[in-house]
Scaffold this motif. Structure first.
Motif, mmCIF file in Angstrom:
data_model
loop_
_atom_site.group_PDB
_atom_site.id
_atom_site.type_symbol
_atom_site.label_atom_id
_atom_site.label_comp_id
_atom_site.label_asym_id
_atom_site.label_seq_id
_atom_site.Cartn_x
_atom_site.Cartn_y
_atom_site.Cartn_z
ATOM 1 N N ILE A 84 0.872 -1.456 -0.003
ATOM 2 C CA ILE A 84 0.307 -0.578 0.015
ATOM 3 C C ILE A 84 1.116 1.382 0.214
ATOM 4 N N CYS A 85 2.281 1.695 0.297
ATOM 5 C CA CYS A 85 3.048 2.862 0.540
ATOM 6 C C CYS A 85 3.257 3.435 -0.625
ATOM 7 N N TRP A 86 2.891 1.840 -1.426
ATOM 8 C CA TRP A 86 3.029 2.668 -3.433
ATOM 9 C C TRP A 86 2.319 3.120 -3.878
ATOM 10 N N LEU A 87 0.569 2.869 -3.614
ATOM 11 C CA LEU A 87 -0.676 3.387 -4.186
ATOM 12 C C LEU A 87 -0.074 4.693 -4.388
ATOM 13 N N PRO A 88 -0.456 6.166 -3.248
ATOM 14 C CA PRO A 88 0.046 6.928 -3.689
ATOM 15 C C PRO A 88 0.946 7.609 -5.152
ATOM 16 N N TRP A 89 2.179 6.677 -4.948
ATOM 17 C CA TRP A 89 3.036 6.767 -5.674
ATOM 18 C C TRP A 89 2.644 6.397 -7.280
ATOM 19 N N LEU A 90 1.494 5.365 -7.087
ATOM 20 C CA LEU A 90 0.990 4.935 -8.578
ATOM 21 C C LEU A 90 0.117 6.212 -9.102
ATOM 22 N N LEU A 91 -0.478 6.820 -8.046
ATOM 23 C CA LEU A 91 -1.368 7.579 -8.221
ATOM 24 C C LEU A 91 -0.491 9.286 -9.046
ATOM 25 N N LEU A 92 0.347 9.432 -8.367
ATOM 26 C CA LEU A 92 1.481 10.209 -8.601
ATOM 27 C C LEU A 92 2.164 10.986 -9.600
ATOM 28 N N ALA A 93 2.144 8.919 -10.324
ATOM 29 C CA ALA A 93 2.713 8.899 -11.890
ATOM 30 C C ALA A 93 1.989 8.996 -12.690
ATOM 31 N N ILE A 94 0.452 8.574 -12.583
ATOM 32 C CA ILE A 94 -0.525 8.963 -13.198
ATOM 33 C C ILE A 94 -0.624 10.417 -13.550
ATOM 34 N N GLU A 95 -0.730 11.184 -12.046
ATOM 35 C CA GLU A 95 -0.951 12.238 -12.881
ATOM 36 C C GLU A 95 0.091 13.030 -13.501
ATOM 37 N N ARG A 96 1.760 12.589 -13.065
ATOM 38 C CA ARG A 96 2.611 13.806 -14.119
ATOM 39 C C ARG A 96 2.230 12.416 -15.526
ATOM 40 N N ALA A 97 1.761 11.473 -15.489
ATOM 41 C CA ALA A 97 1.769 10.739 -17.083
ATOM 42 C C ALA A 97 0.766 11.733 -18.504
ATOM 43 N N LEU A 98 -0.586 12.135 -17.253
ATOM 44 C CA LEU A 98 -0.916 12.337 -18.417
ATOM 45 C C LEU A 98 -1.053 14.171 -18.539
ATOM 46 N N ALA A 99 -0.295 14.418 -17.532
ATOM 47 C CA ALA A 99 0.342 15.819 -18.331
ATOM 48 C C ALA A 99 1.714 16.256 -18.612
ATOM 49 N N GLY A 100 1.680 14.901 -19.253
ATOM 50 C CA GLY A 100 2.905 14.960 -19.998
ATOM 51 C C GLY A 100 4.761 15.095 -19.827
ATOM 52 N N LYS A 101 4.106 14.253 -18.249
ATOM 53 C CA LYS A 101 6.000 14.259 -17.689
ATOM 54 C C LYS A 101 6.638 14.013 -18.341
ATOM 55 N N SER A 102 8.292 13.894 -18.441
ATOM 56 C CA SER A 102 8.918 12.912 -18.750
ATOM 57 C C SER A 102 9.290 12.101 -18.202
ATOM 58 N N ARG A 103 9.137 10.661 -19.293
ATOM 59 C CA ARG A 103 8.973 9.238 -18.986
ATOM 60 C C ARG A 103 7.443 9.128 -17.849
ATOM 61 N N GLY A 104 6.969 9.532 -17.433
ATOM 62 C CA GLY A 104 5.704 9.925 -16.746
ATOM 63 C C GLY A 104 4.997 8.173 -16.346
ATOM 64 N N TRP A 105 5.130 7.897 -18.016
ATOM 65 C CA TRP A 105 5.002 5.839 -18.140
ATOM 66 C C TRP A 105 4.805 5.496 -17.794
ATOM 67 N N THR A 106 6.310 5.731 -17.556
ATOM 68 C CA THR A 106 7.722 4.613 -17.035
ATOM 69 C C THR A 106 7.256 4.273 -15.283
ATOM 70 N N TRP A 107 7.381 5.783 -15.301
ATOM 71 C CA TRP A 107 7.269 5.013 -13.131
ATOM 72 C C TRP A 107 5.889 5.113 -13.105
ATOM 73 N N VAL A 108 4.970 4.844 -13.839
ATOM 74 C CA VAL A 108 3.421 4.323 -14.286
ATOM 75 C C VAL A 108 3.711 2.599 -14.061
ATOM 76 N N GLY A 109 4.214 1.934 -14.779
ATOM 77 C CA GLY A 109 5.020 0.699 -14.727
ATOM 78 C C GLY A 109 5.618 0.753 -13.484
ATOM 79 N N LEU A 110 6.341 1.028 -13.270
ATOM 80 C CA LEU A 110 7.619 0.540 -12.131
ATOM 81 C C LEU A 110 6.466 0.456 -10.889
ATOM 82 N N ALA A 111 5.569 1.744 -10.473
ATOM 83 C CA ALA A 111 4.926 1.269 -9.278
ATOM 84 C C ALA A 111 4.068 0.250 -9.375
ATOM 85 N N ALA A 112 3.344 -0.206 -10.187
ATOM 86 C CA ALA A 112 2.768 -1.404 -10.201
ATOM 87 C C ALA A 112 3.566 -2.209 -10.425
ATOM 88 N N GLY A 113 4.428 -2.182 -10.768
ATOM 89 C CA GLY A 113 5.351 -3.832 -10.414
ATOM 90 C C GLY A 113 5.511 -3.362 -8.830
#
Length: 699
Positions: free
Chosen positions: A174-203
């Protein structure tokens, strides 16, 4: 203010684990061993709590055995010391041993003699990760530092987090759930490597070791993503393929650990030959959060507290079972002040044209509504139970309350920031606070009346007598409630330093409310209490190497130990001795059937916990080929021709004369593990390529 935030977030784990980090105590419920022979004492320091007990009877032996095998240069594929009559039981594939979770390297690298220390270190590190993740997510959603700090404090010290700390996989996920949501926010905002961090948090969520909580985490991320895309009217082509790609990346990263678990689950003791059934679903939703327990959102100890044994929402009253569940399963306390602020955020006016912070309430409200619906056992659970493969094997639906706690914590930050927002009419802000207060009191009144009806239909004990255990907590809660509402109503009237002081007062009030509760629930233990060697165990260590041992446990209760309980399952794993019984979250169904046949067709598992499998008679022990039979000193053995080789205040040992078993064959990686390792390698290669491809050169 930055220094204040940093100090506050770092102090959270230090306050809870100071003694453990200094090496003065082990963050393990080892004191609960004193309820069971051979360590039994007349007055154990804390009351029996079967859920916390798993921390010392499952997680410590698992981590210890995996560490020993890693140190020996082997993959911890199986535990040869549990269900030893059949050569052991899978360790890698049981999910919660989590051998590939990166931060579990702390356990594998530490000396086995100091493994007890790593439990506290791991919890402190993951609490810090959770606090930092919630704070960063809150800031990304537009909250200022003080509201973001409030969100972090209320989540990390919330009931669902604190009450599960003894079972480390819960927090590791559960400690990684806020990081997953944060990565999704960054990815949708077009931040660099945003989707990559989503995959890492999910893993990391999938690797954490608790697949039920991992499902809730991944599902929350998907709900968040879909709602955000719909709310922001994002074109499908801009997010669908990247989202599917990173989900596949996360699955690949976790596949070396998850695929063997899926393979084992298909032929495990949890699997059903007929699939999900209506009776199974009724049992599942029977553990859902009852409406009477909503009062614990305001007064968490209304039904008493498990540490002193006064909690009566999961125990017996005057010898009569009145139902209920473990204290931790239904916990969702985030603090009174954060709860009032979260409700106030929801009661502020809603408009279709909401922007900025007001718009951020929408995904939080959706997540809160869905998680509470699942926790309460609504038809949403019916769809998941029968529609999602494997979901029927999960535990209590109320465990999703940890997601509700995250949503409430973030909404609390939104509510605090809205209180000093001059764009909102002062009257509207104050009405929201009053509406929050009325809602909280109304829920308490309804829950209390339901409790009275429930008790009246279950026992003759007056409700007032039962409530004596929680009276002091209710009194304290009312004081905090009055102070929280009073300060919240004053904030809109203040400005400048006075308003800042009032906001800090709410932070202080929340800390005073939550920190003592967190400290009380997880008492540590002196390191010497972690599986000490008694004279009887010393005899077994000297004479039973390679021999099969059968501790007899004819009864076991979720509400307290049996008076004849001896050597809880997995205890012999600690001493590298071979136990005919076993206890695991997943183990092959054949192990249980073998014990059932040896016991004359009797179920070896206690009715309250199907994950345990015991030896219940001398006949069953001999049928399994046990050389030594161990009983509690309080156990009255029947007349037997067996030779008694040891008798002491800790245990009695009989020798059957059966020859020792041959050494179990070395386990080989399964097909699922081989495929998982291949996919994991592909996932790591893809992750490295995504992180470093196109990286600008330094000059």
């Amino acid at each position: 203010m930055r220094r204040f935030v940093a100090v506050a977030l770092i102090l959270l784990p230090l306050l809870l684990l100071g003694k453990s980090l200094l090496g003065r105590e082990a963050f393990l419920p080892a004191d609960l061993l004193q309820h069971v022979a051979p360590w039994e004492k007349e007055s154990p320091p804390s009351a029996w709590n079967v859920l916390r007990y798993d921390g010392i009877t499952q997680f410590y032996p698992w981590r210890l055995e995996a560490s020993r095998q890693f140190h020996a240069g082997k993959l911890p594929l199986s535990n040869p010391y549990a269900f030893a009559a059949d050569g052991g039981t899978p360790l890698w594939a049981n999910s919660q041993s989590a051998p590939l979770y990166p931060l579990n390297a702390l356990f594998w690298l530490a000396p086995t003699g100091s493994l007890w220390y790593v439990f506290g270190l791991s919890v402190a590190l993951h609490l810090l990760i959770a606090a930092a993740g919630v704070y960063r997510l809150a800031r990304r959603l537009g909250l200022r530092r003080a509201p973001g700090t409030l969100s972090a404090i209320s989540f990390v010290l919330s009931g669902p987090v604190v009450c599960w700390l003894a079972l480390p996989t819960f927090l590791c996920v559960i400690c990684w759930l806020p990081w997953l949501l944060l990565a999704i926010e960054r990815a949708l905002a077009g931040k660099s490597r945003g989707w990559t961090w989503v995959g890492l948090a999910a893993g990391l969520i999938l690797l954490g070791g608790h697949l039920q909580i991992a499902f809730y985490g991944i599902a929350t991320g998907l709900v968040w993503l879909v709602f955000r895309v719909w709310d922001q009217k994002k074109p499908v082509r801009g997010w669908l393929l990247p989202a599917l790609g990173v989900l596949l990346l996360g699955i690949c990263l976790a596949s070396p650990q998850v695929l063997p678990t899926v393979e084992l689950s298909r032929n495990s003791h949890r699997a059903s030959a007929t699939g999900p059934t209506l009776d199974g679903y009724k049992s599942y939703v029977g553990l859902a959060l009852p409406l009477r327990s909503l009062i614990t959102f305001v007064f968490p100890n209304y039904y008493g507290h498990p540490i002193d044994g006064s909690h009566w929402n999961d125990s017996e009253v005057n010898g009569m079972v009145i139902g209920g569940n473990n204290y931790a399963e239904w916990a969702c306390y985030v603090g009174i002040a954060p709860l009032i602020l979260a409700l106030a955020a929801l009661f502020l006016p809603w408009k279709k044209t909401d922007t900025g912070l007001f718009r951020q309430r929408r995904p939080l409200a959706v997540v809160l509504g869905l998680s509470l619906s699942m926790a309460l056992g609504t038809p949403l659970d019916l769809l998941l139970y029968f529609g999602l493969p494997g979901f029927a094997q999960t535990g209590s639906p109320a465990r999703v309350l940890v997601v509700a706690a995250l949503a409430l914590a973030l909404l609390a930050g939104v509510g605090l920031q809205c209180l000093n927002n001059s764009e909102i009419p002062r009257a509207a802000r104050q009405r929201a606070v009053w509406a929050a207060l009325v809602t909280a009191l109304l829920v308490c009144a309804i829950s209390a009346s339901l409790s009275a009806s429930w008790v009246a239909g279950s026992t003759s004990t007056p409700l007032g007598e039962l409530l004596q255990a929680g009276l002091r907590d209710v009194q304290f809660g009312l004081i905090v409630l009055v102070l929280a509402v009073g300060v919240a109503l004053v904030v809109p009237r203040l400005s400048g330093k006075r308003q800042t002081g009032a906001i800090l007062a709410l932070l202080l009030l929340t800390s005073i409310d939550l920190i003592p509760r967190a400290l009380r629930y997880n008492p540590g233990s002196p390191p010497e209490q972690v599986y000490p060697t008694t004279p009887g165990l010393a005899y077994l260590k000297a004479n039973a190497k390679g021999a099969l041992i059968a501790p007899l446990n004819a009864g076991w209760s979720m509400g307290g130990q049996s008076p004849h309980a001896i050597l809880p399952p997995n205890a012999l794993t600690v001493f590298e001795l071979r136990d005919a019984a076993g206890y695991d979250s997943l183990f092959p169904a054949s192990r249980r059937e073998r014990l059932r046949e040896a016991g004359g067709g009797k179920d070896p598992a206690p009715p309250q916990n199907g994950n345990m499998a015991f030896i219940k008679s001398f006949t069953a022990a001999q049928a399994l080929g046990a050389r030594f039979i161990v009983v509690s000193p309080a156990f009255k053995a029947p007349h037997t021709e067996l030779r008694e080789v040891y008798s002491g205040p800790d245990m009695t040992i009989f020798d059957t004369g059966i020859n020792p078993l041959s050494a179990p064959p070395s386990p080989t990686p399964s097909t699922a593990l081989r495929v998982g390792l291949f996919l994991g390698g592909l996932g790591l290669a893809a992750l490295a390529a995504l992180l470093f491809a196109g990286r600008p050169e330094r000059r």
